[in-house]
Design an enzyme around this catalytic site. Structure first.
Site, short mmCIF file in Angstrom:
data_model
loop_
_atom_site.label_atom_id
_atom_site.label_comp_id
_atom_site.label_asym_id
_atom_site.label_seq_id
_atom_site.Cartn_x
_atom_site.Cartn_y
_atom_site.Cartn_z
N LYS A 8 23.12 18.41 6.74
CA LYS A 8 24.08 17.54 7.41
C LYS A 8 23.57 17.09 8.77
O LYS A 8 23.76 15.93 9.17
CB LYS A 8 25.42 18.27 7.54
N GLN A 64 31.56 25.40 8.61
CA GLN A 64 30.95 25.63 7.31
C GLN A 64 31.65 26.76 6.56
O GLN A 64 31.88 27.83 7.09
CB GLN A 64 29.46 25.96 7.48
N ASP A 120 36.30 16.84 8.21
CA ASP A 120 36.05 17.46 6.91
C ASP A 120 37.33 17.60 6.09
O ASP A 120 37.30 18.04 4.95
CB ASP A 120 35.40 18.84 7.11
#
Length: 286
Positions: A58, A102, A125
């Site tokens: 990413k 994450q 996200d």
């Protein structure tokens, strides 16, 4: 005798390249206008090899698009309080426009509490309850990236969801559940299923659109795919194996995503696009 696949492949990698090109152009416009570039902060707990690889990927994609990266690496021993504090600090930092925590963070941590420390306007996200509610009610907000990428793929290939029976196999808070909400918002009739659903094959056989999102390789047999169905495989396992038995499914489906090269590239593309949109909202329109 080997049968020739009849399904058309849904090229997520190709679509992601086009989305990323548009994102890079938007970054350049913001940079010219404001003198700064969008910034995505990544938070990683521990050193799980897969998570380290995902975060590095990413960051690499951010650099290619001109998006600034900030990385917060925390030890696996970090507690919920310390993680929440680190995420909250990023939420209050005006130089940060998007935050990615994450997943997973470790069994000893209250992951939901950590997600909720992300400010809604930086939740690029789409993992907070605020974002899930916005998806459910069709309100402005940031979608969960993998479901958002799936919708973009379906749009790219002209899949009309209205009135279709969509079966989502998977119920995670960041994939299966929001995917169903987005499909429902497009007027599909949505059924949720999972690995413990009684007679799952019978339900799969009814799906006009199948979204497989369990992370259990080969759970769905190709022979159970309804002829002409659209198959979106969001699973991924060792050896590039998805949730769906690809070869047999491709002989029956009309459209199918490959693994890899289908859903995965679109997840990151949506993350970057939403980071740029978050920056645009904070910095003001052109």
């Amino acid at each position: 005798m080997t049968r020739t696949p009849t399904a058309r492949l849904m090229d997520g990698a190709g679509l992601a390249r086009r989305v990323n090109a548009a994102t890079a152009s938007a970054v350049e416009e913001i940079r010219r206008r404001t003198g700064t570039a969008p910034c995505l902060a990544t938070v990683l707990v521990g050193e799980d090899p897969a998570s380290v690889t995902y975060v590095r990927m990413k960051q690499t994609r951010c650099a290619k698009a001109g998006i600034r990266s900030r990385h917060i690496a925390l030890p696996a021993s970090v507690g919920t309080g310390e993680l929440v504090e680190a995420v909250a600090a990023l939420s209050h930092d005006p130089e940060v426009h998007g935050i990615l925590l994450q997943h997973p963070v470790g069994p000893h941590i209250d992951e939901r509490a950590a997600f909720e420390a992300i400010a809604p306007d930086k939740d690029v996200d789409g993992v907070t309850t605020h974002s899930f509610a916005a998806m459910g009610f069709g309100l402005p907000g940031f979608v969960s990236c993998t479901p958002g990428g799936i919708l973009r793929l379906l749009d790219e290939y002209g899949v009309d969801l209205a009135g279709r029976h969509a079966v989502v196999v998977g119920r995670s808070a960041i994939l299966g559940r929001p995917a169903g909400m987005l499909l429902l918002g497009r007027d599909a009739t949505v059924t949720y299923a999972h690995s413990r659903t009684a007679d799952l094959p019978a339900l799969v056989r009814e799906a006009d659109v199948l979204v497989a999102a369990t992370g259990r390789p080969g759970l769905i047999r190709g022979a159970d795919i309804k002829p002409g169905a659209v198959v979106v495989d969001a699973g991924y396992g060792p050896g590039n194996v998805g949730d769906v038995e690809f070869g047999a499914a491709a002989e029956r489906a009309s459209l199918i995503t490959p693994v890899p090269g289908g859903v995965g590239p679109m997840t990151i593309a949506v993350l970057l696009a939403q980071t740029v949109e978050a920056a645009r909202r904070r910095l003001g329109p052109a």
